[in-house]
Design an enzyme around this catalytic site. Sequence first.
Site, PDB file in Angstrom:
ATOM      1  N   ASP A   1      -2.670  -5.018 -19.799  1.00  0.00           N
ATOM      2  CA  ASP A   1      -2.293  -5.292 -21.005  1.00  0.00           C
ATOM      3  C   ASP A   1      -3.455  -5.181 -22.060  1.00  0.00           C
ATOM      4  O   ASP A   1      -3.342  -4.806 -23.286  1.00  0.00           O
ATOM      5  CB  ASP A   1      -1.836  -6.684 -21.199  1.00  0.00           C
TER       6      ASP A   1
ATOM      7  N   ILE B   1       2.044   1.926  -7.352  1.00  0.00           N
ATOM      8  CA  ILE B   1       0.698   1.828  -7.982  1.00  0.00           C
ATOM      9  C   ILE B   1      -0.489   2.043  -6.806  1.00  0.00           C
ATOM     10  O   ILE B   1      -1.370   2.820  -7.097  1.00  0.00           O
ATOM     11  CB  ILE B   1       0.574   0.226  -8.124  1.00  0.00           C
TER      12      ILE B   1
ATOM     13  N   ARG C   1      12.079  -7.565  -9.532  1.00  0.00           N
ATOM     14  CA  ARG C   1      13.123  -8.396  -9.962  1.00  0.00           C
ATOM     15  C   ARG C   1      14.237  -7.333 -10.300  1.00  0.00           C
ATOM     16  O   ARG C   1      14.088  -6.568 -11.269  1.00  0.00           O
ATOM     17  CB  ARG C   1      12.704  -9.196 -11.254  1.00  0.00           C
TER      18      ARG C   1
ATOM     19  N   ARG D   1      14.582 -15.636 -12.653  1.00  0.00           N
ATOM     20  CA  ARG D   1      13.195 -15.779 -12.472  1.00  0.00           C
ATOM     21  C   ARG D   1      12.905 -16.867 -11.505  1.00  0.00           C
ATOM     22  O   ARG D   1      11.749 -16.518 -10.848  1.00  0.00           O
ATOM     23  CB  ARG D   1      12.554 -16.062 -13.798  1.00  0.00           C
TER      24      ARG D   1
ATOM     25  N   HIS E   1       0.949 -12.921 -17.755  1.00  0.00           N
ATOM     26  CA  HIS E   1       1.488 -11.480 -17.740  1.00  0.00           C
ATOM     27  C   HIS E   1       2.854 -11.363 -17.966  1.00  0.00           C
ATOM     28  O   HIS E   1       3.537 -11.241 -16.845  1.00  0.00           O
ATOM     29  CB  HIS E   1       1.250 -10.815 -16.716  1.00  0.00           C
TER      30      HIS E   1
ATOM     31  N   ALA F   1       0.772  -1.277   0.015  1.00  0.00           N
ATOM     32  CA  ALA F   1       0.051  -0.050  -0.030  1.00  0.00           C
ATOM     33  C   ALA F   1       0.899   1.309  -0.072  1.00  0.00           C
ATOM     34  O   ALA F   1       0.254   2.290  -0.268  1.00  0.00           O
ATOM     35  CB  ALA F   1      -0.854  -0.185   1.258  1.00  0.00           C
ATOM     36  N   ALA F   2       2.074   1.247   0.274  1.00  0.00           N
ATOM     37  CA  ALA F   2       3.105   2.320   0.243  1.00  0.00           C
ATOM     38  C   ALA F   2       3.671   2.370  -0.961  1.00  0.00           C
ATOM     39  O   ALA F   2       4.440   3.264  -1.111  1.00  0.00           O
ATOM     40  CB  ALA F   2       3.942   2.270   1.186  1.00  0.00           C
TER      41      ALA F   2
HETATM   42  N1  LIG Z   1       0.124  -7.091 -13.283  1.00  0.00           N
HETATM   43  C1  LIG Z   1       0.500  -6.052 -13.775  1.00  0.00           C
HETATM   44  O1  LIG Z   1      -0.083  -5.615 -14.827  1.00  0.00           O
HETATM   45  C2  LIG Z   1       1.516  -4.868 -13.212  1.00  0.00           C
HETATM   46  C3  LIG Z   1       2.357  -5.483 -12.176  1.00  0.00           C
HETATM   47  N2  LIG Z   1       3.157  -4.798 -11.471  1.00  0.00           N
HETATM   48  C4  LIG Z   1       3.849  -5.218 -10.375  1.00  0.00           C
HETATM   49  O2  LIG Z   1       3.224  -4.614  -9.157  1.00  0.00           O
HETATM   50  C5  LIG Z   1       4.122  -4.665  -7.984  1.00  0.00           C
HETATM   51  C6  LIG Z   1       4.049  -3.648  -7.267  1.00  0.00           C
HETATM   52  O3  LIG Z   1       4.549  -2.367  -8.317  1.00  0.00           O
HETATM   53  P1  LIG Z   1       4.837  -1.052  -7.532  1.00  0.00           P
HETATM   54  O4  LIG Z   1       3.716  -0.617  -6.773  1.00  0.00           O
HETATM   55  O5  LIG Z   1       5.227  -0.089  -8.880  1.00  0.00           O
HETATM   56  O6  LIG Z   1       6.007  -1.339  -6.860  1.00  0.00           O
HETATM   57  P2  LIG Z   1       6.698  -0.679  -5.597  1.00  0.00           P
HETATM   58  O7  LIG Z   1       8.209  -0.967  -5.719  1.00  0.00           O
HETATM   59  O8  LIG Z   1       6.531   0.870  -5.526  1.00  0.00           O
HETATM   60  O9  LIG Z   1       6.174  -1.072  -4.288  1.00  0.00           O
HETATM   61  C7  LIG Z   1       6.182  -2.714  -4.149  1.00  0.00           C
HETATM   62  C8  LIG Z   1       5.808  -2.797  -2.840  1.00  0.00           C
HETATM   63  O10 LIG Z   1       6.138  -3.976  -2.698  1.00  0.00           O
HETATM   64  C9  LIG Z   1       6.374  -4.465  -1.088  1.00  0.00           C
HETATM   65  N3  LIG Z   1       7.681  -5.306  -1.053  1.00  0.00           N
HETATM   66  C10 LIG Z   1       7.221  -6.879  -0.559  1.00  0.00           C
HETATM   67  N4  LIG Z   1       8.259  -7.442  -0.667  1.00  0.00           N
HETATM   68  C11 LIG Z   1       9.118  -6.820  -0.940  1.00  0.00           C
HETATM   69  C12 LIG Z   1      10.505  -6.938  -1.045  1.00  0.00           C
HETATM   70  N5  LIG Z   1      11.125  -8.125  -0.791  1.00  0.00           N
HETATM   71  N6  LIG Z   1      11.590  -6.001  -1.572  1.00  0.00           N
HETATM   72  C13 LIG Z   1      11.066  -4.722  -1.719  1.00  0.00           C
HETATM   73  N7  LIG Z   1       9.557  -4.478  -1.693  1.00  0.00           N
HETATM   74  C14 LIG Z   1       8.859  -5.248  -1.260  1.00  0.00           C
HETATM   75  C15 LIG Z   1       7.013  -3.124  -0.653  1.00  0.00           C
HETATM   76  O11 LIG Z   1       6.051  -2.860   0.420  1.00  0.00           O
HETATM   77  P3  LIG Z   1       6.233  -3.398   1.804  1.00  0.00           P
HETATM   78  O12 LIG Z   1       7.701  -3.076   2.179  1.00  0.00           O
HETATM   79  O13 LIG Z   1       4.986  -2.529   2.495  1.00  0.00           O
HETATM   80  O14 LIG Z   1       5.671  -4.894   1.625  1.00  0.00           O
HETATM   81  C16 LIG Z   1       6.680  -2.063  -1.666  1.00  0.00           C
HETATM   82  O15 LIG Z   1       6.050  -1.005  -1.354  1.00  0.00           O
HETATM   83  C17 LIG Z   1       5.186  -5.146  -8.767  1.00  0.00           C
HETATM   84  O16 LIG Z   1       5.591  -6.783  -8.391  1.00  0.00           O
HETATM   85  C18 LIG Z   1       5.158  -5.094 -10.340  1.00  0.00           C
HETATM   86  O17 LIG Z   1       5.895  -6.083 -10.937  1.00  0.00           O
HETATM   87  C19 LIG Z   1       3.553  -3.723 -12.015  1.00  0.00           C
HETATM   88  C20 LIG Z   1       2.711  -3.080 -13.083  1.00  0.00           C
HETATM   89  C21 LIG Z   1       1.901  -3.955 -13.816  1.00  0.00           C
HETATM   90  O1  LIG Z   2       7.469  -5.735 -14.783  1.00  0.00           O
HETATM   91  C1  LIG Z   2       6.945  -4.746 -14.222  1.00  0.00           C
HETATM   92  O2  LIG Z   2       6.843  -4.518 -13.030  1.00  0.00           O
HETATM   93  C2  LIG Z   2       5.915  -3.998 -14.993  1.00  0.00           C
HETATM   94  C3  LIG Z   2       4.714  -4.862 -15.595  1.00  0.00           C
HETATM   95  O3  LIG Z   2       4.340  -5.947 -15.309  1.00  0.00           O
HETATM   96  C4  LIG Z   2       4.230  -4.051 -16.570  1.00  0.00           C
HETATM   97  O4  LIG Z   2       4.320  -2.739 -16.796  1.00  0.00           O
HETATM   98  O5  LIG Z   2       3.314  -4.616 -17.296  1.00  0.00           O
END
Ligand SMILES: NC(=O)C1=CN([C@@H]2O[C@H](COP(=O)(O)OP(=O)(O)OC[C@H]3O[C@@H](n4cnc5c(N)ncnc54)[C@H](OP(=O)(O)O)[C@@H]3O)[C@@H](O)[C@H]2O)C=CC1
Ligand SMILES: O=C([O-])CC(=O)C(=O)O
Length: 446
Positions: free
Chosen positions: A258, A115, A191, A197, A286, A111-112
């Site tokens: 997508d 997105i 990643r 992966r 995805h 939540a922090a």
């Molecule tokens: N399905 C889709 O279409 C898409 C998916 N994504 C995915 O959404 C996810 C979140 O993206 P976004 O909000 O931009 O990412 P951010 O990096 O801004 O936030 C990700 C959050 O994940 C948490 N987290 C949990 N485990 C870990 C860890 N081991 N190391 C670091 N952070 C961790 C952190 O919160 P906390 O510390 O509170 O746990 C952090 O705030 C990513 O996995 C991204 O790849 C992004 C775009 C499109």
């Molecule tokens: O790989 C990411 O974190 C971003 C992602 O999923 C996307 O843009 O579709």
Amino acid sequence: MAATSATMAVADVSSSSYSKTHLLKSSQISFLSNHLHKHRRCAFRPLPPTQYARISCSVAPNQVEAPIPIQAEDTKNKPECYGVFCLTYDLKAEEETKSWKKLINVAVSGAAGMISNHLLFKLAAGEVFGPDQPIALKLLGSERSIQALEGVAMELEDSLFPLLREVSIGIDPYEVFQDAEWALLIGAKPRGPGLERADLLDINGQIFAEQGKALNAVASRNVKVIVVGNPCNTNTLICLKNAPDIPAKNFHALTRLDENRAKCQLALKAGVFYDKVSNMTIWGNHSTTQVPDFLNARIDGVPVKEVIKDHKWLENEFTEIIQKRGGVLIKKWGRSSAASTAVSIVDAMKSLVTPTPEGDWFSTGVYTNGNPYGIAEDIVFSMPCRSKGDGDYELVKEIQFDDYLRNRIAKSEAELVAEKRCVAHLIGEGIGYCDIQEDTMLPGEM
Ligand SMILES: NC(=O)C1=CN([C@@H]2O[C@H](COP(=O)(O)OP(=O)(O)OC[C@H]3O[C@@H](n4cnc5c(N)ncnc54)[C@H](OP(=O)(O)O)[C@@H]3O)[C@@H](O)[C@H]2O)C=CC1
Ligand SMILES: O=C([O-])CC(=O)C(=O)O
């Protein structure tokens, strides 16, 4: 916590009584009702639905009422609510006559993160559930993000959203997911360089196994779960396998971004506005094996291939643009799609709570369990769905296939079957063994 909030209404303004409506934590009710009873000769009466309550007070005609001191010993040491959301506040008198819907509990992990920083404000503004649907946000962070999470909650406070009735923050999914009716699972480790992966699947898989268990233990039995954190299809599989008491059908992997990207690119090529593109399916994972289906999509009701005659462009450029769009954006922005992902989460939720327009459909990654397309069972695969708007969906049957589409789908299917083998240890199927031949990418990794 079946009922975490309450509305208190005090009888109508008249010479001997006055009217006030309060929304407050259920834990505050007993304190407040005792307080009112002692000091103001008030009667406390619960109202249906159960989280509503009415308080009637007799007040001398010329007596001026002091504000009710609700922020009291009752709320301190209650980490679950944040700031102003721990207080009661008055609703306008006319709102008392409105039929407020029962509060919806929405839990959000990560939540922090970026997105969420867009999404939470859309949810609180009523973009998903509408202008008469109060909402509670339950925000999951971690020790690493708890300060930032407080910052998010402060911004939610300062936004004065009328529909936002509760905000709670926490780092324990067993507390935060309590009674959740929606769980938007966004938090995941990104990643980075050098992380295979297989390792990513394992690290993030652990997060989603734990969160699945927590949902199973404490969430609403009909919770709808949308997994955003990558690799989102396999994370969804892990989550649902760890939540055996919640229907597998309730779990979704977000592929709506997508779909939106594909609609935009088709519209651009055809020279039409993007609202003319319909019936857009994203098949599969995805990842860069995903298949944006131009065979079944339509532009202004006409099959795409009849409008866009350059079929080589559809097969090669278009498909690759969608598969790699996230990576191209990261190169420009220096971070992954956040705002458009939040928009697509709103779209994905709206697609489940509003009836799908006649003849159209939407894409979402769902559990394969008796699908009509011959796709492997027991994985999470993006497919075309329709909803009656009741939170549920059905798969679309009238889909055409050709060799190109079948072959592409098979590649994404093989990738997901391989990913599933990697996480066998997280889904109760023995020892995980990763033999991913081609290390395909998340869309954002290109
Ligand atoms: N399905 C889709 O279409 C898409 C998916 N994504 C995915 O959404 C996810 C979140 O993206 P976004 O909000 O931009 O990412 P951010 O990096 O801004 O936030 C990700 C959050 O994940 C948490 N987290 C949990 N485990 C870990 C860890 N081991 N190391 C670091 N952070 C961790 C952190 O919160 P906390 O510390 O509170 O746990 C952090 O705030 C990513 O996995 C991204 O790849 C992004 C775009 C499109
Ligand atoms: O790989 C990411 O974190 C971003 C992602 O999923 C996307 O843009 O579709």
